[in-house]
Design an enzyme around this catalytic site. Structure first.
Site, PDB file in Angstrom:
ATOM      1  N   ASN A   1       5.095   5.995   3.250  1.00 27.70           N
ATOM      2  CA  ASN A   1       4.168   6.469   2.445  1.00 27.70           C
ATOM      3  C   ASN A   1       3.928   8.219   2.607  1.00 27.70           C
ATOM      4  OD1 ASN A   1       3.856   4.004   1.057  1.00 27.70           O
ATOM      5  ND2 ASN A   1       2.305   3.409   2.698  1.00 27.70           N
ATOM      6  N   THR A   2       4.671   8.683   3.409  1.00 28.55           N
ATOM      7  CA  THR A   2       4.786  10.309   3.349  1.00 28.55           C
ATOM      8  C   THR A   2       6.118  10.648   3.349  1.00 28.55           C
ATOM      9  OG1 THR A   2       2.584  10.390   4.910  1.00 28.55           O
ATOM     10  CG2 THR A   2       4.212  12.281   4.943  1.00 28.55           C
TER      11      THR A   2
ATOM     12  N   ASN B   1       5.718  -1.274  11.522  1.00 31.70           N
ATOM     13  CA  ASN B   1       4.849  -0.725  10.384  1.00 31.70           C
ATOM     14  C   ASN B   1       5.277  -1.465   9.263  1.00 31.70           C
ATOM     15  OD1 ASN B   1       3.453   1.052   8.899  1.00 31.70           O
ATOM     16  ND2 ASN B   1       4.107   2.726  10.160  1.00 31.70           N
TER      17      ASN B   1
ATOM     18  N   ASN C   1       0.778  -1.115  -0.222  1.00 31.40           N
ATOM     19  CA  ASN C   1      -0.179   0.049   0.066  1.00 31.40           C
ATOM     20  C   ASN C   1       0.804   1.224  -0.083  1.00 31.40           C
ATOM     21  OD1 ASN C   1      -0.326   1.952   2.491  1.00 31.40           O
ATOM     22  ND2 ASN C   1       0.218  -0.083   3.281  1.00 31.40           N
TER      23      ASN C   1
ATOM     24  N   PHE D   1      -1.986   8.195   4.242  1.00 33.89           N
ATOM     25  CA  PHE D   1      -2.634   8.839   5.233  1.00 33.89           C
ATOM     26  C   PHE D   1      -3.892   9.543   4.774  1.00 33.89           C
ATOM     27  CE2 PHE D   1       1.436   9.662   8.130  1.00 33.89           C
ATOM     28  CZ  PHE D   1       1.510   7.864   8.477  1.00 33.89           C
TER      29      PHE D   1
ATOM     30  N   SER E   1       5.671   5.467   8.863  1.00 32.63           N
ATOM     31  CA  SER E   1       5.046   5.134   7.608  1.00 32.63           C
ATOM     32  C   SER E   1       6.150   5.325   6.240  1.00 32.63           C
ATOM     33  CB  SER E   1       3.845   5.710   7.337  1.00 32.63           C
ATOM     34  OG  SER E   1       3.333   5.505   6.140  1.00 32.63           O
TER      35      SER E   1
ATOM     36  N   LYS F   1       5.426   3.856  17.096  1.00 35.45           N
ATOM     37  CA  LYS F   1       5.452   2.803  15.991  1.00 35.45           C
ATOM     38  C   LYS F   1       6.488   2.811  15.167  1.00 35.45           C
ATOM     39  CE  LYS F   1       2.270   0.335  12.791  1.00 35.45           C
ATOM     40  NZ  LYS F   1       0.950   0.420  12.291  1.00 35.45           N
TER      41      LYS F   1
END
Length: 344
Positions: free
Chosen positions: A181-182, A248, A114, A118, A179, A219
């Site tokens: 993805n940012t 994560n 994925n 967010f 994460s 996390k």
């Protein structure tokens, strides 16, 4: 088995084989269920209480952040056997997330990639929903992250806003600095940046608390080296962090083969089967490094009751599932609950 053989293929067929559409429809349908629906009562859950970082959990199996970002199906999750629920990751600003497609299923490896980014309706919208609809009947964790448009130099204020907005509703907060993805987010795991962030969040928490401050967890990414993870744990200890969520999603593509390797070239975080062993390694490292003093929520690649048991044996106190639940359905929650029942 019924879910894997019949229900999941049907959901995908009706959704044009788009996993994000399947996800959206599932959460929407679950949001229509009443609290404690009679047909599900007692079917998936187990009464196996545990007390961790001052909170009493009816069992050790939690729903990880990402499944119900905006808290739209909060009252359904306990009925499916979950002993706690983590919503989010939520950001101060509402944001659409990354361009689609951004969710890919790798069935051969029981895995998902994925790069959602967010996508959520924002901290104030979640606070309004919780104020109107109430909390679930199990502990509620809220994962907070950085808004994409906010520069790293303003990240502390961004996180602090979300903490303030949601403080009345969270039983614990998970600080998501891991994460992939940012852009730039994982830089907040570095000593200086993390120390500043945790220091300010803990100060804010003490200001807002009417009794004991709400537990703050961090996390962590599975891609940290042992030395980097050890340094992160030192910072957590310095700032009185209540626990760690390990882990994560990963940027690694180790173990992917065949056609799945083609999909594996998609950017984003990989979760599920390829993460099982690494998540256990990180849990064991955190447990050993902290002498067992820091509670751990084990997450990553939990696809069976035995996967969950091995995380507890490695040092976790609780476990979370997301990819396993998405791929195998609520029967997995029942299996994990029964496997862990009475674990000590």
């Amino acid at each position: 088995m019924l879910f894997e053989k019949l229900l999941r293929p049907t959901l995908y067929r009706l959704s044009g084989d788009d996993p994000e559409v399947v996800h959206e429809r599932t959460v929407r349908l679950l949001g229509l269920l009443p609290a404690d629906p009679p047909l599900l009562r007692g079917h998936y859950g187990v009464d196996d209480p545990a007390t961790v970082f001052g909170l009493r959990f009816p069992n050790r199996v939690g729903l990880a952040a990402g499944m119900d970002k905006d808290g739209r199906a909060l009252h359904a999750w306990p009925a499916l056997g979950f002993g706690f629920v983590e919503v989010g990751t939520v950001t101060r600003l509402a944001q659409p997330g990354n361009p689609k497609p951004r969710l890919f299923t790798l069935a051969e490896h029981d895995a998902v990639i994925n790069r959602m980014g967010f996508n959520n309706s924002g901290a104030d919208a979640l606070a309004a929903r919780l104020a109107a609809g109430g909390k679930p009947g199990v502990p509620l964790g809220i994962s907070i992250g950085k808004s994409k448009v906010v520069p790293l130099t303003e990240a502390v204020a961004d996180y602090r806003y979300s903490l303030r907005s949601l403080y009345p509703y969270a039983d614990y907060f998970a600080v998501n600095v891991s994460s992939p993805n940012t852009p730039g987010l994982r830089e907040l795991q570095d000593r200086g940046a993390l120390s500043e962030l945790l220091g300010e969040l803990q100060r804010t928490s003490r200001e807002l608390a009417t009794g004991e401050p709400t537990p703050l967890l961090v996390k962590v990414a599975p891609d940290l080296t042992d030395s980097a993870l050890a340094e992160l744990l030192e910072v957590c200890d310095e700032h009185g962090v209540a626990g760690v969520i390990a882990t994560n999603t990963t940027l690694s593509r180790a173990g992917l083969s065949g056609l799945e390797a083609v999909v594996g070239r998609e950017t984003g975080g990989l979760s599920g089967g390829p993460l099982t062993e690494r998540a256990r390694e990180v849990v064991r490292f955190v447990h050993t490094q902290t002498g067992g003093r820091l509670p751990i929520i084990g997450a990553g690649g939990v696809l069976s009751g035995q996967d969950a048991r091995r995380l507890l044996d490695a040092g976790a106190s609780l476990v979370q599932v997301y990819t396993g639940f998405a791929l195998k359905g609520p029967g997995l929650v029942r299996e994990i609950n029964r496997t862990l029942a009475g674990w000590r």
